[in-house]
Design an enzyme around this catalytic site. Structure first.
Site, PDB file in Angstrom:
ATOM      1  N   ARG A 400     -14.135   1.419  -4.623  1.00 14.02           N
ATOM      2  CA  ARG A 400     -12.668   1.545  -4.589  1.00 14.02           C
ATOM      3  C   ARG A 400     -12.036   0.233  -4.151  1.00 14.02           C
ATOM      4  O   ARG A 400     -11.051  -0.200  -4.717  1.00 14.02           O
ATOM      5  CB  ARG A 400     -12.207   2.693  -3.683  1.00 14.02           C
ATOM      6  CG  ARG A 400     -10.681   2.925  -3.829  1.00 14.02           C
ATOM      7  CD  ARG A 400     -10.142   4.025  -2.930  1.00 14.02           C
ATOM      8  NE  ARG A 400      -8.760   4.358  -3.250  1.00 14.02           N
ATOM      9  CZ  ARG A 400      -7.686   3.711  -2.790  1.00 14.02           C
ATOM     10  NH1 ARG A 400      -7.819   2.665  -1.994  1.00 14.02           N
ATOM     11  NH2 ARG A 400      -6.477   4.075  -3.143  1.00 14.02           N
ATOM     12  N   CYS A 401     -12.622  -0.399  -3.140  1.00 11.21           N
ATOM     13  CA  CYS A 401     -12.053  -1.677  -2.655  1.00 11.21           C
ATOM     14  C   CYS A 401     -12.103  -2.760  -3.723  1.00 11.21           C
ATOM     15  O   CYS A 401     -11.265  -3.653  -3.744  1.00 11.21           O
ATOM     16  CB  CYS A 401     -12.832  -2.225  -1.471  1.00 11.21           C
ATOM     17  SG  CYS A 401     -13.272  -1.060  -0.226  1.00 11.21           S
TER      18      CYS A 401
END
Ligand SMILES: NC(=[NH2+])NCCC[C@H](N)C(=O)O
Length: 411
Positions: A400-401
């Site tokens: 996600r990052c």
């Protein structure tokens, strides 16, 4: 027509994403610089790149268009011509501590003599003093920074494209980052949004820009539905910034009506909400058990607009109930990282076991090293696409990052 940025959920089918392939910046530093640069180790670049290509390929194989940050910045600068290139560089040097003076001019000459691509890559990778045939004579350089090897520090966190900006509805927040190590990163996003032909003059809303006081980072900003956003009150995001963005979203008729502020521990392992909590299906979330107290308690504040246009703030501590109310669900499945085993949960959370990227409802991309959490997700009915992770995880961020969704299909 869909806007070039359109994100009304965390889970709608992902159509377009922005990534940054790790480059020289992720190894252009010494162990001594690591804490300040927010890294815990130095990745082995060729392997990190291979792993990142594996991540990008996995997304492409699943129908996602992948755009790269560096390329967008170069295209934006080229679209604006030499004047833009010069003013962009001037701003970058100013924010790097050289608003004027001899070093400013020397760096300006050096960087402007490059092609736009080389200049952008260089700014990201950092400029060492020994690259230039120049010894600064000012007092700061001579007396305090004589042994410091860089004029411009590298920006190793750029491959976490999630953080400097966050797509929300038909717009985005361009973020005022918390630590100096990352503050310059969001200037790249501003340049893209203002000057890249794909994004400029397309009616995109900048809900909050990087000049606003109060820090906020994209890892804390989760679009739960087309009316609800969750934002972490964290090491990186202040309550002040959350109130500010809530006000702007309500005022500007964004369609968002509710902001859930969720307070998480303030530490490096859990620097953002998405390191401990992600949405992965209509009614399923990952959650690191370490953030929840007895009976699943955690401080949350639901922010709405009252009839006189002021913010109304309601405190609750039952995360499950808060999410059910906000999303209109009868029940939901909070899936504990590591299956809830305290050793495994902490270990896998450290390597971003909770940091999943949903590319469609119930379909997530995760790091292969978090094999216990991945198995638990499968047992809960999710489709899990694992990507390579030995070197990428050293930067303390997961799928996600490492991704900034630009377009998702509406649910
Ligand atoms: N969205 C995220 N969780 N991003 C992780 C960022 C990690 C990065 N080293 C930092 O400390 O800033």
């Amino acid at each position: 027509m869909t806007k070039p940025i359109h994100v009304t959920s965390e889970i709608g089918k992902l159509d377009v994403v922005m990534l940054k392939r790790p480059g020289a910046e992720v190894e252009n530093f010494t162990p001594e610089m690591m804490p300040r640069l927010l890294f815990d180790d130095i990745p082995y670049l060729p392997i990190a790149q291979k792993e990142h290509d594996n991540f990008a390929d996995t997304l492409r194989e699943n129908g996602v268009e992948v755009l790269y940050l560096e390329k967008l910045v170069v295209e934006a600068l080229d679209a604006g011509g030499s004047e833009l290139k010069a003013s962009f560089l001037d701003q970058m040097l100013t924010e790097s501590g050289y608003a004027a003076g001899v070093i400013h001019h020397v760096l300006e000459d050096y960087l402007l003599s490059m092609t736009t691509t080389d200049m952008v890559v260089k700014l990201m990778a950092g400029v060492r003093k020994n690259e230039l045939d120049f010894v600064p004579q000012d007092l700061v350089s001579a007396a305090e920074e004589q042994n410091y090897p860089f004029f411009l520090d590298p920006m190793p966190n750029l491959y976490f494209t999630r953080d400097p900006a966050a797509s929300i509805g038909d717009g985005l927040s361009i973020n005022h980052m918390t630590f100096p190590a990352r503050q310059r990163e969001s200037l790249f996003m501003t340049t893209i949004i203002e000057h890249h032909p794909r994004f400029a003059n397309q009616g995109l809303n900048v809900w909050r820009d990087r000049n606003q006081p109060g820090r906020i980072e994209g890892g804390d900003e989760l679009v739960l539905s087309n009316t609800v956003i969750a934002i972490g009150v964290s090491e990186r995001t202040s309550a002040q910034a959350i109130e500010d963005i809530a006000r702007r979203l309500f005022e500007k008729q964004s369609g968002f009506e509710k902001v859930l502020a969720i307070r998480i521990p303030h530490n490096h392992a859990m620097m953002h909400l998405d390191t401990v909590f992600t949405m992965i299906n209509h009614d399923q979330f990952t959650v690191h058990p370490g953030i929840l107290g007895e009976g699943g308690q955690i401080d949350t504040w639901t922010i709405t607009e009252d009839s006189s246009g002021d913010l109304r703030v309601d405190h609750q501590t039952d995360l499950k109930q808060v999410l059910k109310d906000a999303l209109g669900l009868d029940d939901l499945d909070l899936i504990p990282t590591g299956g809830g085993d305290p050793i495994i949960a902490d270990r896998e959370q450290w390597n971003d076991g909770s940091n999943t990227l949903a590319i469609a409802p119930g379909v997530v991309v995760t790091y292969n090293r978090n094999y216990v959490s991945n198995q638990v997700l499968r047992e809960h009915g999710l489709k899990v696409l694992e990507v390579l992770s030995s070197e990428l995880s050293r930067g303390r961020g997961g799928p996600r990052c490492m991704s900034m969704p630009l377009v998702r299909e509406d649910l």
